[in-house]
Design a protein around this motif. Sequence first.
Motif, PDB file in Angstrom:
ATOM      1  N   GLN A   1       0.818  -1.209   0.000  1.00  0.00           N
ATOM      2  CA  GLN A   1       0.000   0.000   0.000  1.00  0.00           C
ATOM      3  C   GLN A   1       0.850   1.257   0.000  1.00  0.00           C
ATOM      4  O   GLN A   1       0.503   2.253  -0.608  1.00  0.00           O
ATOM      5  CB  GLN A   1      -0.885  -0.005   1.244  1.00  0.00           C
ATOM      6  N   LEU A   2       1.961   1.160   0.713  1.00  0.00           N
ATOM      7  CA  LEU A   2       2.867   2.303   0.771  1.00  0.00           C
ATOM      8  C   LEU A   2       3.444   2.600  -0.606  1.00  0.00           C
ATOM      9  O   LEU A   2       3.442   3.736  -1.068  1.00  0.00           O
ATOM     10  CB  LEU A   2       4.001   1.994   1.757  1.00  0.00           C
ATOM     11  N   LEU A   3       3.908   1.538  -1.271  1.00  0.00           N
ATOM     12  CA  LEU A   3       4.542   1.737  -2.581  1.00  0.00           C
ATOM     13  C   LEU A   3       3.528   2.211  -3.611  1.00  0.00           C
ATOM     14  O   LEU A   3       3.823   3.067  -4.443  1.00  0.00           O
ATOM     15  CB  LEU A   3       5.190   0.437  -3.061  1.00  0.00           C
ATOM     16  N   LEU A   4       2.317   1.645  -3.539  1.00  0.00           N
ATOM     17  CA  LEU A   4       1.332   1.969  -4.571  1.00  0.00           C
ATOM     18  C   LEU A   4       0.645   3.308  -4.333  1.00  0.00           C
ATOM     19  O   LEU A   4       0.001   3.836  -5.223  1.00  0.00           O
ATOM     20  CB  LEU A   4       0.290   0.854  -4.670  1.00  0.00           C
ATOM     21  N   THR A   5       0.750   3.840  -3.118  1.00  0.00           N
ATOM     22  CA  THR A   5       0.170   5.164  -2.899  1.00  0.00           C
ATOM     23  C   THR A   5       1.243   6.249  -2.905  1.00  0.00           C
ATOM     24  O   THR A   5       0.952   7.409  -2.690  1.00  0.00           O
ATOM     25  CB  THR A   5      -0.607   5.241  -1.571  1.00  0.00           C
ATOM     26  N   ALA A   6       2.493   5.831  -3.108  1.00  0.00           N
ATOM     27  CA  ALA A   6       3.570   6.816  -3.206  1.00  0.00           C
ATOM     28  C   ALA A   6       3.638   7.322  -4.643  1.00  0.00           C
ATOM     29  O   ALA A   6       3.194   6.633  -5.561  1.00  0.00           O
ATOM     30  CB  ALA A   6       4.898   6.174  -2.818  1.00  0.00           C
ATOM     31  N   PRO A   7       4.169   8.516  -4.827  1.00  0.00           N
ATOM     32  CA  PRO A   7       4.255   9.054  -6.187  1.00  0.00           C
ATOM     33  C   PRO A   7       5.314   8.336  -7.031  1.00  0.00           C
ATOM     34  O   PRO A   7       6.313   8.911  -7.419  1.00  0.00           O
ATOM     35  CB  PRO A   7       4.587  10.525  -5.980  1.00  0.00           C
ATOM     36  N   VAL A   8       5.100   7.056  -7.270  1.00  0.00           N
ATOM     37  CA  VAL A   8       6.008   6.251  -8.090  1.00  0.00           C
ATOM     38  C   VAL A   8       5.139   5.485  -9.080  1.00  0.00           C
ATOM     39  O   VAL A   8       4.069   5.011  -8.720  1.00  0.00           O
ATOM     40  CB  VAL A   8       6.769   5.225  -7.217  1.00  0.00           C
ATOM     41  N   THR A   9       5.612   5.348 -10.318  1.00  0.00           N
ATOM     42  CA  THR A   9       4.817   4.576 -11.260  1.00  0.00           C
ATOM     43  C   THR A   9       4.977   3.091 -10.958  1.00  0.00           C
ATOM     44  O   THR A   9       5.962   2.675 -10.350  1.00  0.00           O
ATOM     45  CB  THR A   9       5.277   4.832 -12.705  1.00  0.00           C
ATOM     46  N   ILE A  10       4.008   2.311 -11.397  1.00  0.00           N
ATOM     47  CA  ILE A  10       4.080   0.867 -11.173  1.00  0.00           C
ATOM     48  C   ILE A  10       5.274   0.298 -11.917  1.00  0.00           C
ATOM     49  O   ILE A  10       5.998  -0.555 -11.396  1.00  0.00           O
ATOM     50  CB  ILE A  10       2.769   0.197 -11.609  1.00  0.00           C
ATOM     51  N   THR A  11       5.503   0.793 -13.128  1.00  0.00           N
ATOM     52  CA  THR A  11       6.669   0.344 -13.887  1.00  0.00           C
ATOM     53  C   THR A  11       7.949   0.617 -13.100  1.00  0.00           C
ATOM     54  O   THR A  11       8.839  -0.243 -13.032  1.00  0.00           O
ATOM     55  CB  THR A  11       6.739   1.069 -15.238  1.00  0.00           C
ATOM     56  N   GLY A  12       8.030   1.779 -12.504  1.00  0.00           N
ATOM     57  CA  GLY A  12       9.200   2.131 -11.713  1.00  0.00           C
ATOM     58  C   GLY A  12       9.392   1.173 -10.558  1.00  0.00           C
ATOM     59  O   GLY A  12      10.510   0.733 -10.265  1.00  0.00           O
ATOM     60  N   MET A  13       8.281   0.840  -9.907  1.00  0.00           N
ATOM     61  CA  MET A  13       8.350  -0.056  -8.766  1.00  0.00           C
ATOM     62  C   MET A  13       8.856  -1.444  -9.197  1.00  0.00           C
ATOM     63  O   MET A  13       9.772  -1.998  -8.583  1.00  0.00           O
ATOM     64  CB  MET A  13       6.958  -0.176  -8.149  1.00  0.00           C
ATOM     65  N   VAL A  14       8.261  -1.979 -10.271  1.00  0.00           N
ATOM     66  CA  VAL A  14       8.636  -3.323 -10.727  1.00  0.00           C
ATOM     67  C   VAL A  14      10.084  -3.334 -11.205  1.00  0.00           C
ATOM     68  O   VAL A  14      10.863  -4.231 -10.863  1.00  0.00           O
ATOM     69  CB  VAL A  14       7.676  -3.803 -11.842  1.00  0.00           C
ATOM     70  N   LEU A  15      10.449  -2.307 -11.970  1.00  0.00           N
ATOM     71  CA  LEU A  15      11.815  -2.249 -12.484  1.00  0.00           C
ATOM     72  C   LEU A  15      12.827  -2.132 -11.356  1.00  0.00           C
ATOM     73  O   LEU A  15      13.890  -2.751 -11.391  1.00  0.00           O
ATOM     74  CB  LEU A  15      11.973  -1.066 -13.442  1.00  0.00           C
ATOM     75  N   GLY A  16      12.495  -1.328 -10.343  1.00  0.00           N
ATOM     76  CA  GLY A  16      13.389  -1.175  -9.200  1.00  0.00           C
ATOM     77  C   GLY A  16      13.688  -2.521  -8.576  1.00  0.00           C
ATOM     78  O   GLY A  16      14.841  -2.858  -8.279  1.00  0.00           O
ATOM     79  N   LYS A  17      12.646  -3.315  -8.384  1.00  0.00           N
ATOM     80  CA  LYS A  17      12.824  -4.625  -7.765  1.00  0.00           C
ATOM     81  C   LYS A  17      13.582  -5.569  -8.686  1.00  0.00           C
ATOM     82  O   LYS A  17      14.490  -6.275  -8.257  1.00  0.00           O
ATOM     83  CB  LYS A  17      11.450  -5.210  -7.423  1.00  0.00           C
ATOM     84  N   PHE A  18      13.191  -5.566  -9.960  1.00  0.00           N
ATOM     85  CA  PHE A  18      13.847  -6.449 -10.921  1.00  0.00           C
ATOM     86  C   PHE A  18      15.337  -6.139 -11.003  1.00  0.00           C
ATOM     87  O   PHE A  18      16.184  -7.034 -10.946  1.00  0.00           O
ATOM     88  CB  PHE A  18      13.182  -6.285 -12.295  1.00  0.00           C
ATOM     89  N   LEU A  19      15.652  -4.848 -11.097  1.00  0.00           N
ATOM     90  CA  LEU A  19      17.056  -4.465 -11.249  1.00  0.00           C
ATOM     91  C   LEU A  19      17.874  -4.778 -10.005  1.00  0.00           C
ATOM     92  O   LEU A  19      19.046  -5.131 -10.101  1.00  0.00           O
ATOM     93  CB  LEU A  19      17.162  -2.979 -11.594  1.00  0.00           C
ATOM     94  N   ALA A  20      17.232  -4.675  -8.833  1.00  0.00           N
ATOM     95  CA  ALA A  20      17.962  -5.002  -7.610  1.00  0.00           C
ATOM     96  C   ALA A  20      18.369  -6.468  -7.626  1.00  0.00           C
ATOM     97  O   ALA A  20      19.526  -6.813  -7.353  1.00  0.00           O
ATOM     98  CB  ALA A  20      17.093  -4.693  -6.390  1.00  0.00           C
ATOM     99  N   ALA A  21      17.414  -7.348  -7.974  1.00  0.00           N
ATOM    100  CA  ALA A  21      17.731  -8.777  -8.041  1.00  0.00           C
ATOM    101  C   ALA A  21      18.777  -9.025  -9.110  1.00  0.00           C
ATOM    102  O   ALA A  21      19.723  -9.797  -8.915  1.00  0.00           O
ATOM    103  CB  ALA A  21      16.462  -9.581  -8.337  1.00  0.00           C
ATOM    104  N   PHE A  22      18.634  -8.342 -10.238  1.00  0.00           N
ATOM    105  CA  PHE A  22      19.577  -8.543 -11.337  1.00  0.00           C
ATOM    106  C   PHE A  22      20.983  -8.080 -10.955  1.00  0.00           C
ATOM    107  O   PHE A  22      21.971  -8.719 -11.314  1.00  0.00           O
ATOM    108  CB  PHE A  22      19.093  -7.805 -12.589  1.00  0.00           C
ATOM    109  N   THR A  23      21.044  -6.973 -10.221  1.00  0.00           N
ATOM    110  CA  THR A  23      22.350  -6.460  -9.806  1.00  0.00           C
ATOM    111  C   THR A  23      23.105  -7.475  -8.967  1.00  0.00           C
ATOM    112  O   THR A  23      24.294  -7.742  -9.201  1.00  0.00           O
ATOM    113  CB  THR A  23      22.186  -5.165  -8.998  1.00  0.00           C
ATOM    114  N   LEU A  24      22.397  -8.065  -8.013  1.00  0.00           N
ATOM    115  CA  LEU A  24      23.063  -9.036  -7.156  1.00  0.00           C
ATOM    116  C   LEU A  24      23.530 -10.241  -7.990  1.00  0.00           C
ATOM    117  O   LEU A  24      24.675 -10.705  -7.857  1.00  0.00           O
ATOM    118  CB  LEU A  24      22.117  -9.501  -6.049  1.00  0.00           C
ATOM    119  N   PHE A  25      22.646 -10.704  -8.875  1.00  0.00           N
ATOM    120  CA  PHE A  25      22.991 -11.846  -9.725  1.00  0.00           C
ATOM    121  C   PHE A  25      24.181 -11.517 -10.614  1.00  0.00           C
ATOM    122  O   PHE A  25      25.127 -12.305 -10.750  1.00  0.00           O
ATOM    123  CB  PHE A  25      21.765 -12.227 -10.570  1.00  0.00           C
ATOM    124  N   PHE A  26      24.141 -10.315 -11.192  1.00  0.00           N
ATOM    125  CA  PHE A  26      25.210  -9.909 -12.101  1.00  0.00           C
ATOM    126  C   PHE A  26      26.545  -9.820 -11.364  1.00  0.00           C
ATOM    127  O   PHE A  26      27.579 -10.272 -11.875  1.00  0.00           O
ATOM    128  CB  PHE A  26      24.862  -8.572 -12.754  1.00  0.00           C
TER     129      PHE A  26
END
Lengths: 248, 358
Positions: free
Chosen positions: A78-103
């Motif tokens: 609820q916090l993330l979805l009511t914050a001024p962030v786009t959904i794409t931004g939210m998903v990409l942020g998470k995806f890239l974090a996982a990818f960074t660790l893997f990379f």
Amino acid sequence: MFAIYKKELRSYFTNPHGYVFAGIFLALSALVFSYTTLLMQSYDTTLYFTVMVFALVVLVPLLTMRLFTEEKKLRTEQLLLTAPVTITGMVLGKFLAAFTLFFSCTALTCINFIPLYLIAAAERGNLPYDTTHIGPVTPQIIGCLIGVVLIGAAFIAIGTFVSSLTENQLAAAIITIAVLLALVGIGLFANVIDVYAIRMALGWISILGRFSNLSSGIFDIASIIYFVSLAFLFVFLTVRVYEKRRWS
Amino acid sequence: MIKIERLTKNYGSNLAVDDISFEVGAGETVGFLGPNGAGKSTTMNILTGYLSASAGRVLIDGVDILSDPIGAKKMIGYLPEQPPVYLDMTVDEYLNFNYELKGCKLPREEHLAEICDVVKISDVRRRLIKNLSKGYRQRVGVAQALIGNPPVIIFDEPTVGLDPKQIIEIRSLIRSLGKNHTVLLSTHILQEVAAVCDRIIIINKGKIVADAKTENITRAVDTSRRFNVKVCGNQKDVIDTIKSIAGVSYVEALAQKDGDAYTYTVESEPGVDIRKKLFFTLSDKGMAMIGLEAVGMSLEDIFITVVDKNQGESDKKTAKYERQQRRGRRQRSIENEIGDTLYREAEQRRREQSESEE
């Protein structure tokens, strides 16, 4: 997006998941590498990379299983979805974090190649590689690395998507493993099918089939595009999952 | 500041919010009141852009939450029902994360320190949220909502699960926020809105059933007047006498005895002041009235009345509920009385003791 990226990356190091992933990944890669090359007295790294792709089937869920399930359980979604962030931004942020660790972990495993090159240099003596052809094939290794990184990205995207569908970490992990296993195993399965069209289609989807092009040192654009679009597709689907929830 | 136009929300075939419209002006503190499952949280979730409406519009300071979600969300600080905190972060980390998440431009250190001061969490800033009590987590949630100093603040049941002292603190905090923010507060606790809000919107089964200033709502529904009267004399005679007075609609003796006096609950018809008549009639009959106390209609009564008026079909059930409530209330006032008496007796005994010692 950057705030979410930072938060996720941080959470890998405040929770066991990140350490477990990095630990197993690095240890396994070192083990598999020494078995497939040093102990087999071979300079061919293809087998090593193929085994690592299989290992990713089990390891990637460790990275992705809590991405969204945890948010749902803690109601922080609820916090993330009511914050001024786009959904794409939210998903990409998470995806890239996982990818960074893997990379980063994949980059670290490149240490494995140092002994191989040293041994090759010793065996060649003063002669260059071009004349003796003794030692690992560098373009092949680079092709394999690119392949593994892209396959990892696609796997992480799939894991992210699955975790957005459920509230349970364990369920997310198991479903992800099942999906990834199917994707990897489909190529093996294709070999026993007689119907040409089906075999072609399965071979086209097959991760391993496409990986074998890269691992033989061919810079196969189609395969690269396939992996990248697989990653994009599932990131996009994850965004849709959240968009849909907002709409229905 | 907040404008809701014909908002409707279906969950499948289940109608959670049914065509509601209201406006909240700048600087207003509005209480959003309703029983559980009335559609409060759904409305708040739509207001903050977490869910979308099936029909209708939400405007935050003129910005449509659907067409410009980022712009509208920037103006809202939202505390959901459960404080959305990450248990594996320290308070400081959490607030910094929110600061970045909201793209806040205010000077970071001062702004966060100020907020921590306001919600009184300065002393736990280095602790893991996991190790904080529910009250502190709630305050961290409030702090999160205040980051970036948004003009609109929305609280969904902010005092649930807090102890009485914390409730008072949070309420006074909300009151102070109300001075320069637009605050919308949902709750099912009636005292809360009475204590904090300028205006009450009551919602039941997805529909707005009342929308008025707090004091008006109290007055409007207060159609009956009720007193507790303490009269000496035979219980039956007293009841008969009181019943004979014009304008009395209801009398009942309470099981309270003070010497030879009993306490009676008397209700008058609307618009009739029976107090003088009551006094003289009783004194004419030689029954001494030794106590008269107005019993105001509580917010519970008001709430039940308002909700009742809007749901004829379940009259019987609520009537029964109301009867139970009334009985419960009487029971409580008796308990108070007994408590008072015990306290008084103890006081007296103490006084006597100290006198005898001297």
